[in-house]
Design an enzyme around this catalytic site. Structure first.
Site, PDB file in Angstrom:
ATOM      1  N   GLU A  71       4.403  22.806   9.208  1.00 42.73           N
ATOM      2  CA  GLU A  71       5.553  22.223  10.197  1.00 42.73           C
ATOM      3  C   GLU A  71       6.560  23.033  10.444  1.00 42.73           C
ATOM      4  O   GLU A  71       6.930  23.223  11.695  1.00 42.73           O
ATOM      5  CB  GLU A  71       5.927  20.980   9.261  1.00 42.73           C
ATOM      6  N   ASP A  92       2.693  19.848   5.268  1.00 41.52           N
ATOM      7  CA  ASP A  92       3.995  19.335   5.767  1.00 41.52           C
ATOM      8  C   ASP A  92       4.729  19.405   4.443  1.00 41.52           C
ATOM      9  O   ASP A  92       4.544  18.833   3.335  1.00 41.52           O
ATOM     10  CB  ASP A  92       3.817  18.168   6.162  1.00 41.52           C
ATOM     11  N   ILE A  94       7.659  18.535   3.460  1.00 34.28           N
ATOM     12  CA  ILE A  94       8.551  17.507   2.854  1.00 34.28           C
ATOM     13  C   ILE A  94       7.883  16.545   4.179  1.00 34.28           C
ATOM     14  O   ILE A  94       8.499  16.405   5.119  1.00 34.28           O
ATOM     15  CB  ILE A  94       9.687  17.505   2.813  1.00 34.28           C
ATOM     16  N   ASP A  95       7.077  15.410   3.819  1.00 36.76           N
ATOM     17  CA  ASP A  95       6.626  14.443   4.968  1.00 36.76           C
ATOM     18  C   ASP A  95       7.529  13.384   4.483  1.00 36.76           C
ATOM     19  O   ASP A  95       7.519  12.700   3.400  1.00 36.76           O
ATOM     20  CB  ASP A  95       5.215  14.030   4.778  1.00 36.76           C
ATOM     21  N   THR A  97      11.072  13.686   5.897  1.00 33.07           N
ATOM     22  CA  THR A  97      12.436  14.369   5.435  1.00 33.07           C
ATOM     23  C   THR A  97      13.533  13.380   5.735  1.00 33.07           C
ATOM     24  O   THR A  97      14.562  13.525   4.909  1.00 33.07           O
ATOM     25  CB  THR A  97      12.416  15.564   6.353  1.00 33.07           C
ATOM     26  N   ASP A 221       1.148  16.006   9.506  1.00 34.98           N
ATOM     27  CA  ASP A 221       1.639  14.710   9.070  1.00 34.98           C
ATOM     28  C   ASP A 221       0.482  13.778   8.204  1.00 34.98           C
ATOM     29  O   ASP A 221       0.674  13.231   7.254  1.00 34.98           O
ATOM     30  CB  ASP A 221       2.233  13.715   9.921  1.00 34.98           C
TER      31      ASP A 221
HETATM   32  C1  LIP Z   1       7.683  12.167   9.446  1.00 36.85           C
HETATM   33  C2  LIP Z   1       6.509  11.343   9.665  1.00 36.85           C
HETATM   34  C3  LIP Z   1       6.867   9.861   9.838  1.00 36.85           C
HETATM   35  C4  LIP Z   1       7.196   9.527  11.177  1.00 36.85           C
HETATM   36  C5  LIP Z   1       8.680  10.512  11.204  1.00 36.85           C
HETATM   37  C6  LIP Z   1       8.445  11.807  10.674  1.00 36.85           C
HETATM   38  P1  LIP Z   1       8.405  14.486   8.812  1.00 36.85           P
HETATM   39  O1  LIP Z   1       7.524  13.488   9.280  1.00 36.85           O
HETATM   40  O2  LIP Z   1       5.858  11.470   8.488  1.00 36.85           O
HETATM   41  O3  LIP Z   1       5.648   9.042   9.867  1.00 36.85           O
HETATM   42  O4  LIP Z   1       7.495   8.451  11.583  1.00 36.85           O
HETATM   43  O5  LIP Z   1       9.321  10.401  12.587  1.00 36.85           O
HETATM   44  O6  LIP Z   1       7.569  12.584  11.945  1.00 36.85           O
HETATM   45  O7  LIP Z   1       9.287  14.766  10.000  1.00 36.85           O
HETATM   46  O8  LIP Z   1       9.327  13.731   7.592  1.00 36.85           O
HETATM   47  O9  LIP Z   1       7.634  15.344   8.161  1.00 36.85           O
END
Ligand code: LIP
Length: 275
Positions: A71, A92, A94-95, A97, A221
């Site tokens: 990412e 990713d 940190i999914d 964030t 993601d």
């Molecule tokens: C997040 C996603 C989440 C989405 C957020 C964001 P990140 O990923 O996992 O589902 O709704 O907008 O994209 O940016 O925290 O890696």
């Protein structure tokens, strides 16, 4: 790719996930340095970057011919991705964030490996709760070593559906998403939003809800969580009901074909471009 190669890749994936989890845990309760990317709701922290750097060097150190999609590397390069048949590690760091920045526990490290454009390994580690979700193609999905099974519900009216607001602030996108939330509340038992696509998919895999739908996310993601959900018996599709296109930035996951069909029919399908 031999079974032995896949075994080795799986072991490396688990070990980098644990190492990533340690970095995330160490920073979780501290003050974070936060930056924005595509919108004011699209965040990155020094920990996202530190995890991605560590994982990139571990993977390419061990498998120099493999490809890597991350990412934060993508955010810097702005590149569009072309999936090839080569083994490709998609991460990713940190999914969730926004959760991380707010010290909300639903954060995860997500790592999917594709070979011949097919996901073969998925690892999602939620370090604050110490939940390690894993899957290998054709070999089932596990949570901390215990086999996962998606819910058996077929009636949409009995389903709890997870969805997200996402990070786009484009007015038309927001309007369509609000319309979908209205539709979901009307047709289901309830909606939930945990802030991490990877965790959302793992919740469906674990029977903690019956479906998940999101428009505007990226391959990093969802690729690992999608394999975990499908290996737990869930259905993973493009929201229109076609096969999932991993670069198409949208996903529908449901515990049964009936719930998937019901969701696909009632939703307004957003086109958010491709990775
Ligand atoms: C997040 C996603 C989440 C989405 C957020 C964001 P990140 O990923 O996992 O589902 O709704 O907008 O994209 O940016 O925290 O890696």
């Amino acid at each position: 790719m031999s079974e032995l190669d896949l075994e080795e890749m799986y072991a490396v994936a688990i070990s980098v996930a644990r190492e990533a989890g340690q970095i995330i845990r160490d920073a979780f309760d501290k003050e974070k340095e936060v930056d924005t990317k595509q919108s004011a709701a699209d965040l990155v922290t020094e920990s996202d970057q530190a995890v991605e750097k560590m994982v990139n060097s571990r993977i390419l150190g061990k498998f120099p011919n493999h490809r890597f999609i991350g990412e934060e590397t993508t955010a810097v390069s702005g590149e569009k991705h072309q999936l090839t048949d080569e083994p490709t590690w998609i991460i990713d760091p940190i999914d969730g964030t926004t959760n991380f920045v707010n010290s909300i526990q639903e954060v995860s490290f997500s790592l999917g490996i594709m070979v011949n454009k097919k996901a073969v390994i998925g690892v999602v580690y939620a370090p604050i709760k110490d939940e390690m979700f894993t899957a290998r193609l054709g070999k089932g999905a596990y949570l901390n070593g215990k086999k996962l099974k998606a819910s058996k519900i077929t009636d949409l009216k009995q389903a709890v559906i997870i969805t997200e607001g996402g990070s786009s602030r484009d007015i038309k996108v927001v309007e369509d998403k609000v319309k979908n939330i209205h539709t979901l509340i009307t047709h289901t038992r309830g909606i939930r939003s945990y802030g991490s696509a990877a965790i959302n998919l793992c919740h469906v895999a674990a029977g903690r809800g019956q479906g998940y739908i999101e428009y505007g996310i990226h391959i990093w993601d969802f690729i690992a969580g999608a394999l975990i959900a499908s290996e737990a018996g869930a259905v993973v599709l493009d929201p229109t009901g076609c096969d999932l296109d991993p670069l198409r930035r949208r996903i529908l996951c449901a515990c049964s074909a009936e719930v998937a069909k019901g969701l696909s029919q009632i939703l307004t399908h957003l086109d958010m471009g491709s990775d």
